[in-house]
Design a protein around this motif. Structure first.
Motif, short mmCIF file in Angstrom:
data_model
loop_
_atom_site.label_atom_id
_atom_site.label_comp_id
_atom_site.label_asym_id
_atom_site.label_seq_id
_atom_site.Cartn_x
_atom_site.Cartn_y
_atom_site.Cartn_z
N LEU A 6 0.77 -1.20 -0.09
CA LEU A 6 0.11 0.14 0.07
C LEU A 6 0.64 1.27 -0.06
CD1 LEU A 6 -2.69 -1.27 2.53
CD2 LEU A 6 -2.88 -0.97 -0.02
N PHE A 7 2.07 1.20 0.00
CA PHE A 7 3.18 2.07 0.10
C PHE A 7 2.79 3.23 1.23
CE2 PHE A 7 2.57 1.29 -4.57
CZ PHE A 7 3.93 0.85 -4.90
N ILE A 8 2.96 2.49 2.40
CA ILE A 8 2.58 3.15 3.62
C ILE A 8 3.92 3.05 4.40
CG2 ILE A 8 1.49 3.26 5.82
CD1 ILE A 8 -0.97 2.06 4.49
N SER A 9 4.45 4.10 4.82
CA SER A 9 5.78 4.10 5.66
C SER A 9 5.56 4.37 7.05
CB SER A 9 6.72 4.96 4.88
OG SER A 9 6.48 6.28 4.86
N ASP A 10 4.68 5.00 7.50
CA ASP A 10 4.29 5.58 8.83
C ASP A 10 3.79 4.34 9.58
OD1 ASP A 10 1.43 5.82 9.02
OD2 ASP A 10 1.90 7.36 7.55
N SER A 11 3.65 4.30 11.06
CA SER A 11 2.88 3.26 12.02
C SER A 11 1.58 3.83 12.26
CB SER A 11 4.04 2.86 12.80
OG SER A 11 4.45 4.16 13.81
N GLU A 12 1.32 4.97 11.87
CA GLU A 12 0.04 5.33 12.40
C GLU A 12 -1.13 4.57 12.27
OE1 GLU A 12 -0.66 9.28 11.34
OE2 GLU A 12 1.37 9.89 11.70
N SER A 13 -1.12 3.64 11.11
CA SER A 13 -2.30 2.81 11.00
C SER A 13 -1.83 1.48 11.14
CB SER A 13 -2.66 3.04 9.63
OG SER A 13 -3.00 4.60 9.21
N SER A 62 -18.89 -2.34 -1.57
CA SER A 62 -17.54 -2.25 -1.73
C SER A 62 -17.11 -3.11 -0.67
CB SER A 62 -17.17 -0.61 -1.42
OG SER A 62 -17.89 -0.34 -0.04
N ALA A 63 -17.46 -3.62 0.22
CA ALA A 63 -16.81 -4.45 1.34
C ALA A 63 -16.61 -5.96 0.57
CB ALA A 63 -17.93 -4.62 2.49
N ALA A 64 -17.15 -6.04 -0.62
CA ALA A 64 -17.12 -7.54 -1.33
C ALA A 64 -15.56 -7.85 -1.65
CB ALA A 64 -17.95 -7.64 -2.51
N LEU A 65 -15.30 -8.97 -1.94
CA LEU A 65 -13.86 -9.37 -2.39
C LEU A 65 -13.70 -8.69 -3.80
CD1 LEU A 65 -13.49 -13.15 -1.43
CD2 LEU A 65 -12.54 -11.05 -0.50
N PRO A 66 -12.45 -8.21 -4.17
CA PRO A 66 -12.41 -7.63 -5.13
C PRO A 66 -12.37 -8.56 -6.30
CG PRO A 66 -10.30 -7.34 -4.18
CD PRO A 66 -11.37 -7.90 -3.26
N VAL A 67 -12.36 -8.24 -7.68
CA VAL A 67 -12.41 -9.29 -8.79
C VAL A 67 -11.43 -9.96 -8.97
CG1 VAL A 67 -12.89 -9.54 -11.07
CG2 VAL A 67 -14.28 -7.90 -9.96
N ALA A 93 -4.08 -12.65 -3.32
CA ALA A 93 -5.36 -12.28 -3.01
C ALA A 93 -5.67 -11.73 -1.67
CB ALA A 93 -6.34 -13.78 -3.13
N ILE A 94 -5.01 -11.93 -0.69
CA ILE A 94 -5.25 -11.37 0.56
C ILE A 94 -4.52 -9.92 0.38
CG2 ILE A 94 -4.47 -11.14 2.99
CD1 ILE A 94 -4.49 -14.36 2.83
N LEU A 95 -3.44 -9.63 -0.07
CA LEU A 95 -3.02 -8.46 -0.22
C LEU A 95 -3.86 -7.66 -1.14
CD1 LEU A 95 0.67 -9.29 -1.13
CD2 LEU A 95 -0.12 -8.00 1.20
N LEU A 96 -4.46 -8.16 -2.30
CA LEU A 96 -5.50 -7.34 -2.94
C LEU A 96 -6.96 -7.03 -2.05
CD1 LEU A 96 -5.44 -9.40 -6.41
CD2 LEU A 96 -4.58 -6.84 -6.05
N THR A 97 -7.29 -7.79 -1.28
CA THR A 97 -8.38 -7.70 -0.49
C THR A 97 -8.03 -6.51 0.63
OG1 THR A 97 -9.14 -9.98 -1.10
CG2 THR A 97 -10.12 -8.73 1.10
N VAL A 98 -6.82 -6.72 1.14
CA VAL A 98 -6.54 -5.58 2.34
C VAL A 98 -6.63 -4.14 1.53
CG1 VAL A 98 -4.92 -4.50 3.66
CG2 VAL A 98 -5.14 -7.12 3.71
N GLY A 99 -5.96 -4.06 0.32
CA GLY A 99 -6.09 -2.83 -0.57
C GLY A 99 -7.29 -2.43 -0.65
N HIS A 100 -8.18 -3.30 -1.25
CA HIS A 100 -9.52 -2.92 -1.18
C HIS A 100 -10.37 -2.49 -0.13
CE1 HIS A 100 -13.57 -3.21 -3.39
NE2 HIS A 100 -13.98 -3.84 -2.34
N TYR A 101 -10.29 -3.21 1.00
CA TYR A 101 -10.71 -2.76 2.27
C TYR A 101 -9.96 -1.33 2.86
CZ TYR A 101 -12.58 -7.39 3.13
OH TYR A 101 -13.24 -8.49 2.89
N TRP A 102 -8.94 -1.15 2.57
CA TRP A 102 -8.12 0.00 2.86
C TRP A 102 -8.75 1.45 1.94
CZ3 TRP A 102 -5.36 2.10 6.59
CH2 TRP A 102 -4.51 3.10 6.45
N ALA A 103 -9.22 1.20 0.92
CA ALA A 103 -9.67 1.86 -0.07
C ALA A 103 -11.13 2.29 -0.02
CB ALA A 103 -8.96 1.69 -1.56
N ASN A 104 -11.89 1.34 0.46
CA ASN A 104 -13.03 1.43 0.44
C ASN A 104 -13.69 1.19 1.96
OD1 ASN A 104 -13.92 1.50 -2.37
ND2 ASN A 104 -12.50 -0.18 -2.41
N ARG A 105 -13.70 1.99 2.53
CA ARG A 105 -13.77 2.16 4.24
C ARG A 105 -15.32 2.08 4.48
NH1 ARG A 105 -8.72 4.70 7.02
NH2 ARG A 105 -7.16 4.18 5.44
#
Length: 194
Positions: free
Chosen positions: A24-31, A174-179, A150-162
């Motif tokens: 997800l290109f996240i470098s901090d630890s806030e999330s 938007s909570a569904a699994l990505p295609v 698949a898990i990485l894609l799903t985490v990214g999907h959940y992150w982008a669609n809160r």
């Protein structure tokens, strides 16, 4: 009525927090706390979707009675771990019993459990009279790369669609699994990957 609960979740995540943050290109630890929750949710959703254990976990599957005519119990998560399946039940007199492991025929890859002879009778009309406790899944290191992706894609999907709002372009929400994740998991579901 049947139900499935995860009694002991996998002790090791299939994807690490560091892998998710790099994805997800996240470098901090806030999330970090939120991302860790998303990893667990995504792994569970992917596992349920494909019916495969993504990491070793212990499950409890309850039924109101044994299948009639000696039919097999089909456990919803595979592959099973050898010698880690037990069946407890309430007999016709209301006493708790356990079926000896030697009296069970277990298909580790298919998740099917059959009696060596016949299923015993359970107490009449008793809900949740049969409890199957089993361990299923594979260690994260032995899973196909597609499961991790698949898990990485799903985490990214959940992150982008809160949220869970319904959109015209996404009628399942938007909570569904990505295609892309479903495509990868369908390969696990069909058994073409092991």
């Amino acid at each position: 009525m049947v139900s499935l609960t995860c009694e002991t979740p996998p002790s090791v995540d299939v994807v690490s927090l560091a892998e998710v943050k790099a994805h997800l290109f996240i470098s901090d630890s806030e999330s970090d706390t939120h991302l860790s929750a998303l990893i667990a949710a995504a792994a569970a959703a992917c596992s349920i979707y494909c019916g495969r254990g993504l990491g070793l976990a212990t499950y409890v599957y309850t039924l109101d009675e044994f299948p009639s005519g000696g039919n097999r119990i089909r456990l919803p998560v595979t592959p099973l771990v050898a010698d880690q399946t037990t069946i407890a039940y309430v007999d016709v007199d209301g006493a708790s019993r356990t079926i000896d492991a030697a009296d069970l025929l277990i298909g580790l890859r298919t998740g099917q459990v059959a009696p060596a002879d016949y299923w015993p009778a359970t107490e009449w009309n008793r809900p949740e009279a049969v409890t199957v406790t089993f361990q299923a899944g594979k260690a994260p290191a032995s899973l196909p790369k597609q499961a991790k992706q698949a898990i990485l894609l799903t985490v990214g999907h959940y992150w982008a669609n809160r949220g869970d709002e319904i959109r015209a372009a996404d009628p399942t929400g938007s909570a569904a699994l990505p295609v892309a994740a479903r495509f990868l998991l369908d390969q696990l579901k069909s058994g073409s990957l092991d």
